[in-house]
Scaffold this motif. Structure first.
Motif, PDB file in Angstrom:
ATOM      1  N   UNK A 200      30.430 -10.951  -0.201  1.00 53.12           N
ATOM      2  CA  UNK A 200      29.837 -10.339  -1.341  1.00 53.12           C
ATOM      3  C   UNK A 200      28.164 -10.738  -1.370  1.00 53.12           C
ATOM      4  N   UNK A 201      28.189 -12.057  -1.325  1.00 58.70           N
ATOM      5  CA  UNK A 201      26.849 -12.586  -1.389  1.00 58.70           C
ATOM      6  C   UNK A 201      25.803 -12.020  -0.570  1.00 58.70           C
ATOM      7  N   UNK A 202      26.158 -11.822   0.701  1.00 66.72           N
ATOM      8  CA  UNK A 202      25.218 -11.190   1.699  1.00 66.72           C
ATOM      9  C   UNK A 202      24.985  -9.746   1.405  1.00 66.72           C
ATOM     10  N   UNK A 203      25.717  -8.872   0.890  1.00 68.71           N
ATOM     11  CA  UNK A 203      25.690  -7.559   0.872  1.00 68.71           C
ATOM     12  C   UNK A 203      24.697  -7.286  -0.552  1.00 68.71           C
ATOM     13  N   UNK A 204      25.053  -8.337  -1.495  1.00 69.93           N
ATOM     14  CA  UNK A 204      24.249  -8.357  -2.798  1.00 69.93           C
ATOM     15  C   UNK A 204      22.720  -8.722  -2.456  1.00 69.93           C
ATOM     16  N   UNK A 205      22.619  -9.546  -1.531  1.00 66.98           N
ATOM     17  CA  UNK A 205      21.280 -10.032  -1.266  1.00 66.98           C
ATOM     18  C   UNK A 205      20.575  -8.955  -0.613  1.00 66.98           C
ATOM     19  N   UNK A 206      20.985  -8.400   0.210  1.00 72.92           N
ATOM     20  CA  UNK A 206      20.456  -7.322   1.267  1.00 72.92           C
ATOM     21  C   UNK A 206      20.117  -6.174   0.175  1.00 72.92           C
ATOM     22  N   UNK A 207      20.963  -5.774  -0.501  1.00 72.24           N
ATOM     23  CA  UNK A 207      20.725  -4.544  -1.586  1.00 72.24           C
ATOM     24  C   UNK A 207      19.540  -4.881  -2.312  1.00 72.24           C
ATOM     25  N   UNK A 208      19.532  -6.141  -3.051  1.00 74.64           N
ATOM     26  CA  UNK A 208      18.441  -6.470  -4.057  1.00 74.64           C
ATOM     27  C   UNK A 208      17.205  -6.796  -3.536  1.00 74.64           C
ATOM     28  N   UNK A 209      17.282  -6.984  -2.177  1.00 75.91           N
ATOM     29  CA  UNK A 209      15.905  -7.362  -1.465  1.00 75.91           C
ATOM     30  C   UNK A 209      15.361  -6.289  -0.925  1.00 75.91           C
ATOM     31  N   UNK A 210      16.021  -5.087  -0.839  1.00 75.54           N
ATOM     32  CA  UNK A 210      15.565  -3.842  -0.156  1.00 75.54           C
ATOM     33  C   UNK A 210      14.519  -3.184  -1.104  1.00 75.54           C
ATOM     34  N   UNK A 211      13.447  -2.606  -0.395  1.00 71.75           N
ATOM     35  CA  UNK A 211      12.267  -2.275  -1.266  1.00 71.75           C
ATOM     36  C   UNK A 211      12.644  -0.790  -1.777  1.00 71.75           C
ATOM     37  N   UNK A 212      13.533   0.004  -1.207  1.00 74.95           N
ATOM     38  CA  UNK A 212      13.909   1.377  -1.605  1.00 74.95           C
ATOM     39  C   UNK A 212      15.342   1.388  -2.471  1.00 74.95           C
ATOM     40  N   UNK A 213      15.623   0.474  -2.678  1.00 72.21           N
ATOM     41  CA  UNK A 213      17.117   0.203  -3.598  1.00 72.21           C
ATOM     42  C   UNK A 213      16.790  -0.231  -4.942  1.00 72.21           C
ATOM     43  N   UNK A 214      17.325   0.400  -6.068  1.00 72.18           N
ATOM     44  CA  UNK A 214      16.990  -0.256  -7.332  1.00 72.18           C
ATOM     45  C   UNK A 214      17.846  -1.537  -7.458  1.00 72.18           C
ATOM     46  N   UNK A 215      17.183  -2.483  -7.826  1.00 74.74           N
ATOM     47  CA  UNK A 215      17.525  -3.938  -7.575  1.00 74.74           C
ATOM     48  C   UNK A 215      18.359  -4.289  -8.817  1.00 74.74           C
ATOM     49  N   UNK A 216      18.336  -3.303 -10.103  1.00 74.39           N
ATOM     50  CA  UNK A 216      18.951  -3.614 -11.252  1.00 74.39           C
ATOM     51  C   UNK A 216      20.242  -3.185 -11.173  1.00 74.39           C
ATOM     52  N   UNK A 217      20.389  -2.168 -10.426  1.00 75.22           N
ATOM     53  CA  UNK A 217      21.939  -1.426 -10.387  1.00 75.22           C
ATOM     54  C   UNK A 217      22.568  -1.516  -9.116  1.00 75.22           C
ATOM     55  N   UNK A 218      22.867  -2.922  -8.694  1.00 75.52           N
ATOM     56  CA  UNK A 218      23.603  -3.180  -7.647  1.00 75.52           C
ATOM     57  C   UNK A 218      24.876  -3.814  -7.860  1.00 75.52           C
ATOM     58  N   UNK A 219      26.118  -3.103  -7.159  1.00 77.21           N
ATOM     59  CA  UNK A 219      27.349  -3.573  -7.868  1.00 77.21           C
ATOM     60  C   UNK A 219      28.024  -3.831  -6.623  1.00 77.21           C
ATOM     61  N   UNK A 220      28.654  -5.186  -6.467  1.00 79.91           N
ATOM     62  CA  UNK A 220      29.468  -5.382  -5.423  1.00 79.91           C
ATOM     63  C   UNK A 220      30.698  -6.226  -5.812  1.00 79.91           C
ATOM     64  N   UNK A 221      31.760  -5.749  -5.570  1.00 75.28           N
ATOM     65  CA  UNK A 221      32.942  -6.277  -6.082  1.00 75.28           C
ATOM     66  C   UNK A 221      34.123  -6.225  -5.230  1.00 75.28           C
ATOM     67  N   UNK A 222      34.982  -7.271  -5.156  1.00 77.05           N
ATOM     68  CA  UNK A 222      36.292  -7.192  -4.503  1.00 77.05           C
ATOM     69  C   UNK A 222      37.348  -6.597  -5.458  1.00 77.05           C
ATOM     70  N   UNK A 223      37.806  -5.367  -5.070  1.00 75.44           N
ATOM     71  CA  UNK A 223      38.421  -4.371  -5.608  1.00 75.44           C
ATOM     72  C   UNK A 223      39.809  -4.385  -5.469  1.00 75.44           C
TER      73      UNK A 223
END
Length: 357
Positions: A278-301
């Motif tokens: 989960x941490x890996x996925x969240x870090x990749x998404x938040x750090x990507x320049x073309x992804x909105x870092x304020x709206x990233x949801x990663x959950x074990x569902x």
């Protein structure tokens, strides 16, 4: 030089020789018109292009084909002067009507082309500089109305030439107005639909929309239809009335593209590795320049049938490169999982065989 005897045979008050002169005159006019057309293309256009005045460019461009037709009609008229029909007086009358109709329609064609040229040269660039989109939608419609107006005037002139008074004709249209309204229901619906598009502006030319299962880019908004180019590259002509009856989704106006997917990890994955994933996925998404870092949801569902599922939701802000961004994100997740030795699941079954005692 003596004229062959068979050419002196008369048909409809004229000899074959006279008809031959008529045809030769028309053929000469056709050849001369082609020479004039070639001269306009080869020389006149180049000379006009050197001047600063754009109106002469418009005039030459729109007149080249009507001039060809005018020359041919003139040749027909000259050749017709070689013929006479004293015993068939209706033939010259029919010819006069036909020639008048031809001249009027060609003139209407020339006038409509000239007005469209003026609109394209002067009004379109002016509209492109304004901040509102209203004039951008109105100008193509004005151009089509100009065409209609020119030919309506031509038809009125032709009717008057045949002795038809326009006043009584318009009054008579009032009697059949209801029938016409019923017959023109779809046409009027589409016209009102185009007006709705212009003033409500649910979309504009160049934007991508979805309508009744169709997905494409708006290429042109006309009086009756709107032309779309589907994602498959096909042209789609949608009656404008559809836009007042159906829900239109303007894809181009989305602030970002939502992406949702699940990653399934094997049931051998312990809580520490799952949290690490989960941490890996969240870090990749938040750090990507073309992804909105304020709206990233990663959950074990979910404990799935074959995997422990992580639901991932994020928004891509670079709308022109959706697939490229998704590819980049997915590759980075896969590479990071390989380095962390986190295994993704695939459908498996465990079979237990019990030995009989």
């Amino acid at each position: 030089m003596a004229i062959p005897e068979f050419l002196m045979k008369a048909y409809f008050d004229n000899t074959l020789y006279q008809y031959l002169i008529f045809l030769v005159t028309v053929a000469a006019a056709v050849i001369f018109s082609r020479i004039i057309y070639w001269g306009i293309q080869k020389f006149v256009k180049k000379i006009a292009a050197k001047s600063k005045n754009r109106f002469d460019d418009i005039l030459i461009s729109v007149s080249e084909k009507p001039v060809v037709v005018y020359i041919i009609l003139f040749g027909v008229h000259i050749g017709w002067g070689m013929l006479s029909f004293p015993n068939f007086q209706k033939i010259p009358v029919y010819y006069g009507h036909l020639m008048y109709m031809s001249v009027v329609l060609v003139t209407a064609w020339f006038v409509s082309k000239l007005l469209r040229g003026i609109i394209d040269t002067y009004l379109k660039p002016f509209a492109a500089k304004t901040t509102t989109d209203l004039d951008d939608h109105l100008i193509p419609i004005i151009g089509k109305l100009v065409n209609i107006f020119a030919f309506v005037i031509a038809i009125i002139m032709i009717l008057e030439h045949f002795g038809q008074e326009i006043g009584p004709l318009l009054a008579g249209m009032g009697i059949g107005g209801l029938a016409f309204a019923l017959a023109a229901k779809d046409l009027l619906s589409n016209l009102f639909g185009s007006i709705t598009i212009i003033f409500d502006k649910p979309f504009k030319v160049g934007q991508r929309i979805k309508l009744d299962g169709f997905d494409g880019f708006v290429e042109e908004i006309n009086l009756r239809t709107t032309r779309l180019r589907t994602l498959e590259g096909r042209k789609l002509y949608v009656p404008n009335a559809k836009f007042t009856e159906s829900i239109v989704e303007n894809v181009s106006q989305e602030w970002a593209r939502k992406v949702k997917f699940e990653i399934g990890l094997t049931y051998d994955t312990n809580a520490v590795k799952l949290k690490k994933a989960k941490e890996i996925i969240r870090k990749i998404l938040i750090g990507h320049k073309d992804v909105n870092s304020e709206k990233v949801f990663v959950h074990f569902t979910e404990f799935g049938a074959y995997s422990k599922n992580i639901t991932v939701i994020y928004w891509i802000t670079d709308k022109d490169n959706i697939l490229k961004v998704k590819d980049d994100v997915n590759m980075k997740i896969m590479q990071a999982f390989d380095r962390a030795k986190i295994e993704m699941a695939f459908p498996t079954q465990t079979v237990e065989i019990k030995k009989s005692k």
